[in-house]
Structure formats: structure tokens, C-alpha cells
Design a protein around this motif. Structure first.
Motif, PDB file in Angstrom:
ATOM      1  N   TRP A 191      -4.083   8.860 -13.611  1.00  0.00           N
ATOM      2  CA  TRP A 191      -5.071   9.396 -12.677  1.00  0.00           C
ATOM      3  C   TRP A 191      -6.403   9.001 -13.443  1.00  0.00           C
ATOM      4  CZ3 TRP A 191      -8.777  13.024 -14.053  1.00  0.00           C
ATOM      5  CH2 TRP A 191      -8.400  13.851 -15.265  1.00  0.00           C
TER       6      TRP A 191
ATOM      7  N   SER B 134      -3.544  -0.926  -8.367  1.00  0.00           N
ATOM      8  CA  SER B 134      -5.143  -0.194  -8.163  1.00  0.00           C
ATOM      9  C   SER B 134      -4.834   1.104  -7.304  1.00  0.00           C
ATOM     10  CB  SER B 134      -6.133  -1.075  -7.728  1.00  0.00           C
ATOM     11  OG  SER B 134      -5.693  -1.637  -6.257  1.00  0.00           O
ATOM     12  N   ARG B 135      -6.048   1.926  -7.270  1.00  0.00           N
ATOM     13  CA  ARG B 135      -5.744   2.933  -6.548  1.00  0.00           C
ATOM     14  C   ARG B 135      -7.580   3.440  -5.828  1.00  0.00           C
ATOM     15  NH1 ARG B 135      -4.018   7.612 -10.030  1.00  0.00           N
ATOM     16  NH2 ARG B 135      -4.109   8.986  -8.457  1.00  0.00           N
TER      17      ARG B 135
ATOM     18  N   SER C 263      -6.154  12.624  -6.850  1.00  0.00           N
ATOM     19  CA  SER C 263      -6.716  11.665  -7.915  1.00  0.00           C
ATOM     20  C   SER C 263      -6.070  12.398  -9.308  1.00  0.00           C
ATOM     21  CB  SER C 263      -8.256  11.843  -7.863  1.00  0.00           C
ATOM     22  OG  SER C 263      -8.714  13.472  -7.970  1.00  0.00           O
TER      23      SER C 263
ATOM     24  N   SER D 101      -7.934   6.247 -14.097  1.00  0.00           N
ATOM     25  CA  SER D 101      -8.036   4.818 -13.666  1.00  0.00           C
ATOM     26  C   SER D 101      -8.920   4.306 -14.406  1.00  0.00           C
ATOM     27  CB  SER D 101      -8.263   4.620 -12.227  1.00  0.00           C
ATOM     28  OG  SER D 101      -8.339   3.193 -11.822  1.00  0.00           O
TER      29      SER D 101
ATOM     30  N   ASN E 126      -9.014   6.575  -4.606  1.00  0.00           N
ATOM     31  CA  ASN E 126      -8.868   7.966  -4.699  1.00  0.00           C
ATOM     32  C   ASN E 126      -9.573   8.585  -3.221  1.00  0.00           C
ATOM     33  OD1 ASN E 126      -7.297   8.181  -6.819  1.00  0.00           O
ATOM     34  ND2 ASN E 126      -8.945   8.681  -8.176  1.00  0.00           N
TER      35      ASN E 126
ATOM     36  N   CYS F 102       6.944   3.839  -4.139  1.00  0.00           N
ATOM     37  CA  CYS F 102       5.956   4.386  -4.618  1.00  0.00           C
ATOM     38  C   CYS F 102       6.336   5.676  -5.200  1.00  0.00           C
ATOM     39  CB  CYS F 102       4.664   4.545  -3.700  1.00  0.00           C
ATOM     40  SG  CYS F 102       3.209   5.338  -3.919  1.00  0.00           S
TER      41      CYS F 102
ATOM     42  N   SER G  84       0.734  -1.109   0.143  1.00  0.00           N
ATOM     43  CA  SER G  84      -0.044   0.042   0.040  1.00  0.00           C
ATOM     44  C   SER G  84       0.774   1.204  -0.224  1.00  0.00           C
ATOM     45  CB  SER G  84      -1.072   0.101   1.111  1.00  0.00           C
ATOM     46  OG  SER G  84      -1.649  -0.944   1.304  1.00  0.00           O
TER      47      SER G  84
ATOM     48  N   MET H   1       0.380   7.526 -10.587  1.00  0.00           N
ATOM     49  CA  MET H   1       1.248   6.635  -9.621  1.00  0.00           C
ATOM     50  C   MET H   1       1.934   5.484 -10.334  1.00  0.00           C
ATOM     51  SD  MET H   1       0.162   8.573  -7.063  1.00  0.00           S
ATOM     52  CE  MET H   1       0.863   7.483  -5.737  1.00  0.00           C
TER      53      MET H   1
ATOM     54  N   THR I 162      -4.949   6.458  -1.662  1.00  0.00           N
ATOM     55  CA  THR I 162      -3.964   5.103  -1.492  1.00  0.00           C
ATOM     56  C   THR I 162      -3.728   4.365  -2.877  1.00  0.00           C
ATOM     57  OG1 THR I 162      -4.624   4.862   0.760  1.00  0.00           O
ATOM     58  CG2 THR I 162      -3.548   2.890  -0.357  1.00  0.00           C
ATOM     59  N   VAL I 163      -2.795   3.901  -3.168  1.00  0.00           N
ATOM     60  CA  VAL I 163      -2.437   3.052  -4.427  1.00  0.00           C
ATOM     61  C   VAL I 163      -1.790   1.657  -3.732  1.00  0.00           C
ATOM     62  CG1 VAL I 163      -0.328   4.028  -4.813  1.00  0.00           C
ATOM     63  CG2 VAL I 163      -1.441   2.964  -6.538  1.00  0.00           C
TER      64      VAL I 163
END
Length: 123
Positions: free
Chosen positions: A53, A71-72, A30, A55, A74, A96, A21, A34, A78-79
Motif C-alpha cells: 500500500w 502499479s496502482r 489505498s 507504493s 489509488n 488479483c 486491470s 495488492m 485499480t491495480v
């Protein structure tokens, strides 16, 4: 400005799974592209996975395709990096990174970096 804090690393056996994480502080998470990078001892830092961003647009390095999923969330800033079927070659410090410029697999494109979390996969 954004600060990134990775967590979830550890020592696992080959074939195990692990989820990393990366929690981000700051506004407009957002809007950040990432990325996850890793660096093994004696090797250069390499791209692992990235997510735009917008996604779910994502990219993966060939060695992890089909095993890792980025995955993220928003809402949680967290990603994540879900890592399955881990191999000893996956061992390294996982970083990260975030950028507002453009989505890239090149580490030079990323403006912000976390401190890294160690992943060790034993055979």
C-alpha cells in the motif's frame, strides 16, 4: 470487505504485450497490499507480482522480472499488471488479490480474490 474484478486478459502471440486491470470496490483501497497470481493448467497458483500500500514498494517473481510491471492508482481503486515480451509459459488464469495484513508473496496471506482473467500466449 472488498470486491475485485479483473479485466484485460486475452489471446496474444509470443512477444506481445498485455495490460491487466483489477478494479476494487470498497473503502480504504489505498491501505490494501495488492498482488497478482496466476495458475496454469495442472499447476498450483503462483505469485507473479505484488505492490504494497506504500507504493512503489513492489516484488516480482523471478520468471517475470524485467518483463512485468505492477502499479496502482489509488484514486481509481485499480491495480495494473503491464506484461511485456509475453511467453507461452505465461499462459494461465491471472488473479488479483488483496490483503490488509502484511505484504507477502504467499497466497495464504491474501484475504480477497477476484474471479480471474485468462491469458493465453501462443508460440
Amino acid at each position: 470487505q472488498v470486491q475485485l474484478v479483473e479485466s484485460g486478459g486475452g489471446l496474444v502471440q509470443a512477444g506481445d504485450s498485455l495490460t491487466l486491470s483489477c478494479a476494487a470496490s470498497g473503502r480504504s483501497f489505498s491501505r490494501y497490499h495488492m498482488g497478482w497470481f496466476r495458475q496454469a493448467p495442472g499447476k498450483e497458483r503462483e505469485f507473479v507480482a505484488g505492490i504494497a500500500w506504500t507504493s512503489p514498494a513492489a516484488a516480482y517473481a523471478d520468471p517475470v522480472k524485467g518483463r512485468f510491471t505492477i502499479s496502482r492508482d489509488n484514486a481509481k481503486n485499480t491495480v495494473y499488471l503491464q506484461m511485456n515480451s509475453l511467453k507461452p509459459d505465461d499462459t494461465g488464469v491471472y488473479y488479483c488479490a488483496a490483503t490488509t495484513t502484511y505484504f507477502s508473496v504467499n497466497s495464504n496471506a491474501y484475504e480477497y480474490w477476484g474471479q480471474g482473467t485468462q491469458v493465453t500466449v501462443s508460440s
